[in-house]
Enzyme design. Structure first.
Site, short mmCIF file in Angstrom:
data_model
loop_
_atom_site.label_atom_id
_atom_site.label_comp_id
_atom_site.label_asym_id
_atom_site.label_seq_id
_atom_site.Cartn_x
_atom_site.Cartn_y
_atom_site.Cartn_z
N TYR A 98 0.83 -1.21 0.00
CA TYR A 98 0.00 0.00 0.00
C TYR A 98 0.86 1.26 0.00
CZ TYR A 98 -4.33 -2.61 0.67
OH TYR A 98 -5.40 -3.44 0.48
N GLU A 140 -7.99 -7.39 5.59
CA GLU A 140 -7.13 -8.41 5.00
C GLU A 140 -6.34 -9.17 6.06
OE1 GLU A 140 -5.07 -6.01 2.11
OE2 GLU A 140 -6.97 -5.63 1.07
#
Length: 400
Positions: A98, A140
């Site tokens: 990310y 996640e």
């Protein structure tokens, strides 16, 4: 939620960023893959990059997430975030990636928008990005923690390979080592990762089409895609005895635990989640009211028709309606025994939907949008309509 400082900035700049994000995202991917070519090796789909769908997906995600924060203060689009998180975990997306996306995305934003990106604008959009990223990372982590093992890719041996229609193939896998196996749920999918022609690893998601809860086998049914890299190799090169890498099962569009009525509406290869759900209901001796609806080009092209027809007959209270674009291409009556057959495209106008039913949709995006709208028009609450999306753009199915 958005801070009081960021909200007016996002409201003011959302039209500009939304209008330019189609240009920003190609620049972003160009920068990111130049610096991190390893992300094309088993994580990002090269085919989706080539046809632009991956770029559209990122653009849609950022703009839609920002729009939601503006129009629905204090909430997150939890259903869509869950859908994206399940896709990410099936590809092994990690928290550190990310930060990589953030770096090159914002470099592209600044390069494209120039002086419009003031420090205040950069700070506001950074806030949007990390609100979305942090929400996904949290989901996640939870999904990874639920698995029976801590591996991303596991070896599975092909033990059966059987045509399911002229353009589809059913593969049955068994574990090729002693890695603990996570049972799936009806409606979930696994990723298949293989080396393609030039040796690069590419991954695709395929729904478990039968025996989803088994820890001894995985069953998937795939459609041959002329423009793809993975399915042609699977159909033309893979043989019984070959060992293939599979992920753990993921996907949040799964059979609910209740006993209320179900409507399964599918088109084309989108029948695979419905086939998995029907198989589970039949195997478990369910007495739930089930209305299965399927649309296809012809009876011949309907993958898993025998499986679905057979399982419907085993479920008390289940019925099946089929729409065929070209019924003359097959002997409709004989082949679809037990199914009510219609010519043309699926239309819910004359279908009696069970009261208080949960509706599951899977198929091409225009099909799902149309059927979802028809179901809502017939009184089904949007919250009771669940859908599985093929391809990278996981936001669009809810748009009418």
């Amino acid at each position: 939620m958005l801070s009081d400082t960021a909200r007016p900035v996002i409201e003011a700049t959302l039209p500009l960023v939304g209008s330019r994000i189609g240009e920003i995202t190609p620049l972003f991917y160009q920068k990111m893959f130049a610096a991190h070519p390893e992300l094309l090796n088993g994580t990002f789909s090269r085919a989706n990059q080539a046809n632009g769908t991956q770029r559209q997906a990122l653009a849609g995600a950022i703009a839609a997430f920002a729009s939601h924060l503006v129009t629905n203060p204090g909430t997150l689009p939890e259903a869509v975030l869950s859908r994206i998180a399940h896709k990410h975990t099936s590809l092994g997306i990690t928290e550190d990636q990310y930060q990589i996306v953030y770096k090159y995305l914002f470099e592209a934003i600044v390069e494209d928008l120039g002086e419009a990106v003031t420090p205040e604008v950069a700070a506001a959009w950074t806030e949007v990005y990390w609100l979305m990223a942090d929400a996904l990372i949290k989901i996640e982590k939870g999904l990874y923690a639920k698995q029976a093992n801590d591996k991303m890719w596991m070896p599975w041996k092909i033990v059966e390979k059987t045509p399911a229609s002229p353009t589809t193939m059913t593969f049955v896998f068994e574990p090729a080592d002693d890695t603990p196996v996570t049972p799936g749920e009806p409606g979930q999918f696994v990723s298949v990762r293989i080396p393609v022609a030039d040796g690069l690893l590419q991954a695709r998601q395929y729904t478990l089409s039968a025996d989803a809860e088994s820890t001894e086998r995985r069953v998937i049914t795939t459609k041959f895609n002329d423009g793809g890299e993975v399915s042609p190799i699977m159909h033309e090169k893979f043989q019984v005895g070959d060992v293939v890498e599979l992920s753990n099962p993921y996907g949040d569009v799964t059979l609910d635990d209740g006993d209320g009525p179900l409507v399964l509406a599918t088109a084309g290869i989108g029948c695979t989640p419905a086939a998995s759900i029907l198989r589970a209901l039949a195997t478990n001796g369910s007495g739930r009211e089930v209305l299965a609806l399927h649309a296809d080009r012809s009876l011949d092209t309907w993958a898993l028709s025998d499986q679905m027809l057979g399982d419907v007959q085993k479920i008390d209270g289940a019925s099946l309606k089929v729409w065929l674009e070209k019924p003359e291409l097959a002997a409709v009556g004989a082949g679809a025994a037990g199914a009510e057959t219609h010519e043309g495209f699926m239309n819910l106008a004359d279908v009696d939907l069970p009261e208080n039913a949960n509706v599951y949709l899977c198929g091409p995006l225009p099909f799902m949008q149309k059927v979802r709208s028809q179901a809502i028009a017939k009184g089904i609450p949007a919250t009771k309509i669940h859908y599985e999306v093929f391809g990278p753009d996981l936001w669009l199915a809810s748009q009418n």
